[in-house]
Design a protein around this motif. Structure first.
Motif, short mmCIF file in Angstrom:
data_model
loop_
_atom_site.label_atom_id
_atom_site.label_comp_id
_atom_site.label_asym_id
_atom_site.label_seq_id
_atom_site.Cartn_x
_atom_site.Cartn_y
_atom_site.Cartn_z
N UNK A 206 0.78 -1.22 0.00
CA UNK A 206 0.00 0.00 0.00
C UNK A 206 0.82 1.28 0.00
N UNK A 207 2.09 1.18 -0.39
CA UNK A 207 2.93 2.37 -0.48
C UNK A 207 3.82 2.60 0.72
N UNK A 208 3.77 1.70 1.72
CA UNK A 208 4.60 1.87 2.92
C UNK A 208 4.79 0.50 3.57
N UNK A 209 6.04 0.06 3.69
CA UNK A 209 6.28 -1.22 4.34
C UNK A 209 5.94 -1.13 5.82
N UNK A 210 5.48 -2.24 6.37
CA UNK A 210 5.24 -2.34 7.81
C UNK A 210 6.45 -2.97 8.49
N UNK A 211 6.70 -2.62 9.72
CA UNK A 211 7.78 -3.26 10.46
C UNK A 211 7.28 -4.57 11.06
#
Length: 399
Positions: A206-211
């Motif tokens: 969605x345009x931003x990796x999650x940690x």
């Protein structure tokens, strides 16, 4: 096919044991026209009554396996893999051999297959083989890394064939393009601290990796939150979901929220990646909160394809989100974008697993000395990534 079914178990170096079927009864077929002398037999059966070479019906009685209705006297049977061998297990064709186990009243069919042949049935099942070579090669490396970390001779099998592990379709899934990607990256894995890295991946972040910390509460230094401008072109880049109040109330209750009839559900704290870290519930009898991974679990319980969402309203509760999957590690649509911009599979891996190394398998998979580091994976400055993403998005760019 050399040899027949043998009592015992085991897998040789760089073989993977994949649980592909489990049922009260399994049919196993091999390509050999006849068993080798002294091979396939049922203990105690007359020597003049050999079993068919082409097909066996394997069942279970008590804790022992049966072959074509006759007790074997053993809980395990093993047909070892050989060069070019194939075996049908429960109607699907796999390269390699098969191990059969009696377990809990069922027969487990475990495909014992060379690691590289295993990947031929995994990579196209996880990513379209028609995508650019760099993206498919990156998928091959992370698939190899994933299973390398799970090879453990002390367990009955190393991995399974479903999306609970990674999807493995056997021979029917194989494609020339993904075969080429597996061959081009032979023995390559992603390593961190001398061990196979945790190469998690999802369809679209969605345009931003999650940690990894925000999703699972496990902090890994190479699985961090950061902007990903390439992962924005998937079919679920933007989506909206309306959830009736009754279902929201049920999901909140299942998550342990006890506040009576709900009056509001709001995101009160978000992570660096824009995913809810805290959701506050106000009801007729009080208020409550879900935090961390529990907040994401509530969102998924509502049927959302991803947790990078905003919430609005109540009846219905409107979820507006982006992406598909947990968002940790490699984004497949992001890999597609990077490949379309001209980056190699090493750049793709370096972007999604920063601080890791490219390594090669040198010994028995799962052993401490199995990996040999080659070089640090390249890290792309975010400014360079953004510039490349903008270029790839221009009219006429390859998609």
């Amino acid at each position: 096919m050399c040899g027949g079914l043998l009592l015992g178990s085991g897998a040789s170096a760089l073989n993977v044991r994949v649980l592909v079927a489990s049922a009260p009864q399994l049919t196993v077929r091999v390509a050999a026209p006849a068993p080798a002398p002294g091979g396939l037999s049922v203990p105690g059966a007359p020597a003049a009554a050999p079993l068919p070479a082409q097909a066996w019906t394997v069942g279970v009685t008590g804790a022992q396996l049966t072959l074509n209705g006759q007790t074997t006297g053993s809980a395990t049977l093993y047909l070892p893999p050989s060069a070019g061998s194939v075996v049908d297990i429960a109607g699907k064709t796999y390269r390699g051999g098969v191990q059969l186990r009696a377990e809990g009243g069922a027969v487990q069919g475990i495909n014992v297959v060379d690691l590289e042949d295993y990947l031929r049935g995994v990579v196209p099942a996880e990513m379209p083989a028609s995508w650019p070579a760099a993206a498919v090669q990156a998928q091959a490396v992370i698939a190899r890394t994933y299973v390398t970390a799970r090879i453990n001779p002390a367990t009955p099998f190393d991995t399974c064939a479903t999306d609970a592990c990674q999807v493995y379709g056997g021979v029917a899934a194989e494609k020339p393009q993904s075969d080429a990607a597996v061959a081009a990256t032979r023995a390559q894995v992603v390593a961190f601290g001398g061990k196979a890295a945790s190469t998690f991946f999802s369809s679209d972040n969605g345009g931003f990796t999650a940690s990894s910390a925000e999703v699972w509460g496990k902090d890994l230094p190479y699985l961090t939150a950061k902007a990903d401008p390439f992962s924005a072109g998937g079919p679920r880049a933007r989506w909206q979901l309306e959830v009736p109040l009754g279902r929201v109330q049920e999901a909140a209750g299942n998550a342990g929220v006890r506040v009576g009839a709900l009056k509001s559900v709001t995101v009160t704290r978000v992570s660096e990646s824009g995913r809810p870290l805290e959701i506050t519930f106000v009801g007729a009898t009080g208020s409550g909160k879900l935090t961390g991974a529990s907040a994401g679990g509530f969102v998924r319980a509502l049927g959302a394809p991803a947790t990078r969402v905003t919430l609005a309203g109540l009846n219905p509760l409107v979820l507006s989100g982006s992406g598909s999957g947990h968002g940790v590690g490699l984004s497949q649509y992001g890999a597609l974008g990077l490949a379309n911009a001209g980056y190699s599979h090493l750049h793709v891996l370096g972007f999604y697993y920063p601080g890791t190394q490219l390594a090669t398998l040198t010994g028995r998979a799962g052993a401490g000395d199995a990996l040999m580091a080659v070089a640090a994976l390249p890290v792309l400055p975010l400014e360079q990534v953004w510039a490349a993403a903008q270029l790839a998005a221009r009219p006429g760019s390859v998609q």
